[in-house]
Design a protein around this motif. Structure first.
Motif, PDB file in Angstrom:
ATOM      1  N   ASN A 278      54.347  49.923  24.606  1.00  0.00           N
ATOM      2  CA  ASN A 278      55.465  49.694  25.517  1.00  0.00           C
ATOM      3  C   ASN A 278      56.355  50.928  25.517  1.00  0.00           C
TER       4      ASN A 278
ATOM      5  N   TYR B  78      65.161  55.518  29.446  1.00  0.00           N
ATOM      6  CA  TYR B  78      66.586  55.332  29.690  1.00  0.00           C
ATOM      7  C   TYR B  78      67.054  56.391  30.685  1.00  0.00           C
TER       8      TYR B  78
ATOM      9  N   THR C 258      67.374  51.164  32.646  1.00  0.00           N
ATOM     10  CA  THR C 258      66.283  51.212  31.680  1.00  0.00           C
ATOM     11  C   THR C 258      65.004  50.727  32.347  1.00  0.00           C
TER      12      THR C 258
ATOM     13  N   THR D 185      55.441  47.984  30.091  1.00  0.00           N
ATOM     14  CA  THR D 185      54.826  47.132  29.074  1.00  0.00           C
ATOM     15  C   THR D 185      53.306  47.214  29.128  1.00  0.00           C
TER      16      THR D 185
ATOM     17  N   LYS E  26      61.314  49.525  31.790  1.00  0.00           N
ATOM     18  CA  LYS E  26      60.453  48.968  30.741  1.00  0.00           C
ATOM     19  C   LYS E  26      59.015  48.994  31.237  1.00  0.00           C
TER      20      LYS E  26
ATOM     21  N   GLU F 249      57.309  51.593  21.756  1.00  0.00           N
ATOM     22  CA  GLU F 249      57.079  50.511  20.811  1.00  0.00           C
ATOM     23  C   GLU F 249      55.586  50.191  20.886  1.00  0.00           C
TER      24      GLU F 249
ATOM     25  N   SER G 157      63.746  58.387  26.004  1.00  0.00           N
ATOM     26  CA  SER G 157      62.661  57.408  26.073  1.00  0.00           C
ATOM     27  C   SER G 157      62.276  56.997  24.654  1.00  0.00           C
TER      28      SER G 157
ATOM     29  N   SER H 177      60.024  52.536  26.881  1.00  0.00           N
ATOM     30  CA  SER H 177      61.337  52.330  27.489  1.00  0.00           C
ATOM     31  C   SER H 177      61.857  53.695  27.907  1.00  0.00           C
TER      32      SER H 177
END
Length: 165
Positions: free
Chosen positions: A110, A114, A122, A126, A124, A98, A95, A112
């Protein structure tokens, strides 16, 4: 089969709607100015459009739900038509987070995630509040799930979690 324990259930921040809300506010201001300049009360009815648009965008974000259990990540979205995506935690590989400057000012980020999931490799996430806490919960419980899969339930130490979101 053991009953699933919900770790957290959360929606993204309404910061995602900043642009639509600003657009709606400006459109309402323009409509009011137009009604005053033309001296026509019927123009006020046009405010239904930007207000309806802003309400719809608010509902879209409000209807997005992320549920993390001790076994799965469940993402649900949609106002009228619902879409549900489930990923088993033992499939989480890695992971990342951001944190754009504007989101950081409001404690959002954010994430992510994986996975080895064939449907959605993936995930996401947000504009979620407390992104580090969320990522840590996914990391901790994914490790527990992998250990359970390898060794069974007897040899696994489960970490306590804090649900103060």
């Amino acid at each position: 089969m053991e009953e699933e324990k919900v770790i957290c259930e959360i929606s993204p921040s309404q910061l995602l709607n900043l642009k639509p809300f600003l657009f709606s506010f400006i459109a309402i201001a323009v409509i009011i100015a137009l009604a005053i300049l033309t001296n026509t009360a019927m123009v006020y009815w046009l405010m239904v459009i930007p207000i309806g648009y802003a309400l719809w965008k608010w509902l879209e974000i409000r209807s997005m739900k992320l549920k993390i259990t001790d076994q799965r990540i469940i993402m649900r979205s949609g106002v009228l038509n619902k879409i549900t995506n489930e990923t088993e935690l033992y499939r989480v590989r890695d992971s990342s987070i951001e944190e754009p400057f504007f989101y950081r000012m409001f404690g959002c980020g954010n994430i992510s995630i994986y996975t080895t999931d064939e449907a959605e490799a993936t995930l996401k996430l947000t504009a979620y509040k407390k992104p580090h806490w969320l990522k840590d919960q996914v990391r901790n419980y994914s490790e527990v799930c992998r250990q359970r899969k390898r060794w069974g339930n007897d040899n696994v130490m489960i970490h306590e979690h804090n649900t103060d979101l």
